[in-house]
Design an enzyme around this catalytic site. Structure first.
Site: not given
Length: 366
Positions: A133-135, A163
Site C-alpha cells: 500500500t501507499d500508506e 505493511k
C-alpha cells in the site's frame, strides 16, 4: 502458468483472480483464511472454471502452506492476504501484527523452501509478488509532492506499520536468500465487491438506507483513487513482465478530497436512485428519504481518527514508462460504474451486512 493468490477472496484478490481466469489462460489457486472480509461470492463467476482452485488456509499455518505448495506446484505467488482496515488496526492491532508480519514471514519461508527445490528452469521463472500500500510512506505535506518508489517509509497507523514491516521482510528475503521478489504499492482502490466498511460502499449503502453519511474531520483528506480492475491488470502485468527485485507504485491519477468523493456519490445516487422517490423495500430505511431533496443532506461530520494522514498521492510514471500500464478508468467513469454495480447488486450487499455470506460459506467448507 499457475499462480497462487493469497487473500484471493478479498476485495483486490478476487479482482485479480477474476482477471486471471477471465482474461488470461493461466490458472489460479485461491488461498484464503476467510476472515470477515473474505467473500467467496465475489468469485461466483469463475468458481466453476477448471483453472480455479480454492484452499481454506491461514498464511500463518506453515504445515498447510507446505502442503499447498507441494500439491499445486505454483509458478508464482501473488501475496495479497492482509488485514487492511485502518480503524480496526487502531482498536485491535494484534491481528495486523499476526497476519501482516508473522503471516508474511511464514509465507516467505514456505515459498523459499518450495523454490529451492525446483529444477533450474522453474526456479529461474518463479516469482514472489508482494502487494502493498501507499500508506507505508506516511503522508505528504507539499501539495506538489508525490510518492515515488524511493520515498522513505514513515507509516502512521498500526496497519501501515505492519505493511511496511512486511515490505521490508520481502526485500530482505531477496537480499539474503535470493528469493525472486517483486513489490508493488498501490493507492486507494474502489469498485465492485468492496466490503461495506470502506468509505465508498459505506456511503452508497448508508445513503440508500437513509442513514448518516459519516465524514472524518472536515473531509479534507486527499487520496488517489484507483479502480480495482485497473489495479488487477497492473498487478498481472508486473508479475509477468518486470525484472526481479523491482518496485512499482500503482495509482489512478485521481486525487480527491474525501468530501469530494462523498459529494460525487450523492450526486450520482440523486440521479440514479433519487431519495425523493422513496425506497422500493429492497433495503431498510433509516431516515425519511422522501423528506430530503438530496443525499448530501445526510452528510454528518464526526471526530477524526487518531494519526489520520492528510494526503496520499502516487507517482505512477515508472510503471507507465517501463511496462506501458495506465488506468483505463477515470475517476468519473469508475465511480459511476461502482455506484451502478451496488445498485444492481443489493442482494450481495445485504448478505454481507447481515453476515449470511459468512455463515453459509463456513457451513459449506465444514
Amino acid at each position: 502458468m499457475k499462480i497462487l493468490v493469497t487473500g484471493g477472496a478479498g476485495f483486490i484478490g478476487s479482482a485479480v483472480i477474476r482477471h486471471i481466469i477471465g482474461s488470461t489462460t493461466d490458472s489460479a489457486v485461491n488461498l484464503d483464511k476467510l476472515t470477515y472480509a473474505g467473500n467467496l461470492e465475489s468469485l461466483a463467476e469463475v468458481s466453476d472454471s477448471e483453472r480455479y482452485a480454492f484452499e481454506h488456509v491461514d498464511i500463518c499455518n506453515r504445515a498447510e502452506l507446505d502442503r499447498v505448495f507441494s500439491e499445486h506446484q505454483p509458478d508464482a505467488v501473488m501475496h495479497l492476504a492482509a488485514e487492511s482496515h485502518v480503524d480496526r488496526s487502531i482498536t485491535g492491532p494484534a491481528a495486523f501484527i499476526e497476519t501482516n508480519i508473522v503471516g508474511t514471514y511464514t509465507l516467505l519461508e514456505a515459498a523459499r523452501h518450495y523454490w529451492q527445490g525446483l529444477d533450474d528452469t522453474r526456479k529461474a521463472a518463479f516469482r514472489f509478488h508482494h502487494i502493498s500500500t501507499d500508506e507505508v510512506y506516511g503522508d505528504l505535506e507539499n501539495p506538489e509532492e508525490l510518492f515515488t518508489e524511493t520515498t522513505p517509509y514513515a507509516p502512521s497507523s498500526p496497519y501501515s506499520a505492519s505493511k511496511a514491516s512486511s515490505d521490508h521482510l520481502v526485500r530482505a528475503w531477496q537480499r539474503t536468500y535470493g528469493l525472486p521478489v517483486l513489490v508493488t504499492n498501490c493507492s486507494n482502490n474502489y469498485g465492485p465487491y468492496h466490503f461495506p466498511e470502506k468509505l465508498i460502499p459505506l456511503i452508497i449503502l448508508n445513503a440508500l438506507e437513509g442513514k448518516p453519511l459519516p465524514i472524518y474531520g472536515k473531509g479534507d483528506q486527499i487520496r488517489d483513487w484507483l479502480y480495482v480492475e485497473d489495479h488487477a491488470r497492473a498487478l498481472y502485468k508486473v508479475l509477468t513482465e518486470c525484472q526481479i527485485g523491482e518496485t512499482y507504485n500503482i495509482g489512478g491519477h485521481n486525487e480527491k478530497q474525501n468530501i469530494e468523493v462523498v459529494h460525487t456519490l450523492c450526486d450520482i445516487l440523486d440521479e440514479l436512485s433519487p431519495a425523493t422517490a422513496g425506497m422500493d423495500g429492497t433495503l431498510p430505511v433509516g431516515a425519511d428519504l422522501s423528506a430530503i431533496s438530496s443525499y448530501r443532506q445526510l452528510i454528518t461530520y464526526v471526530q477524526d481518527r487518531p494519526g489520520h494522514d492528510l494526503r496520499y498521492a502516487i507517482d505512477a510514471s515508472k510503471i507507465q514508462r517501463e511496462l506501458g500500464w495506465t488506468p483505463v478508468e477515470t475517476f468519473e467513469t469508475g465511480i459511476r460504474k461502482t455506484v451502478e454495480w451496488y445498485l444492481n447488486n443489493l442482494e450481495w450487499c445485504r448478505r454481507v451486512q447481515d453476515g449470511s455470506y459468512q455463515r453459509e460459506r463456513l457451513g459449506t467448507i465444514a
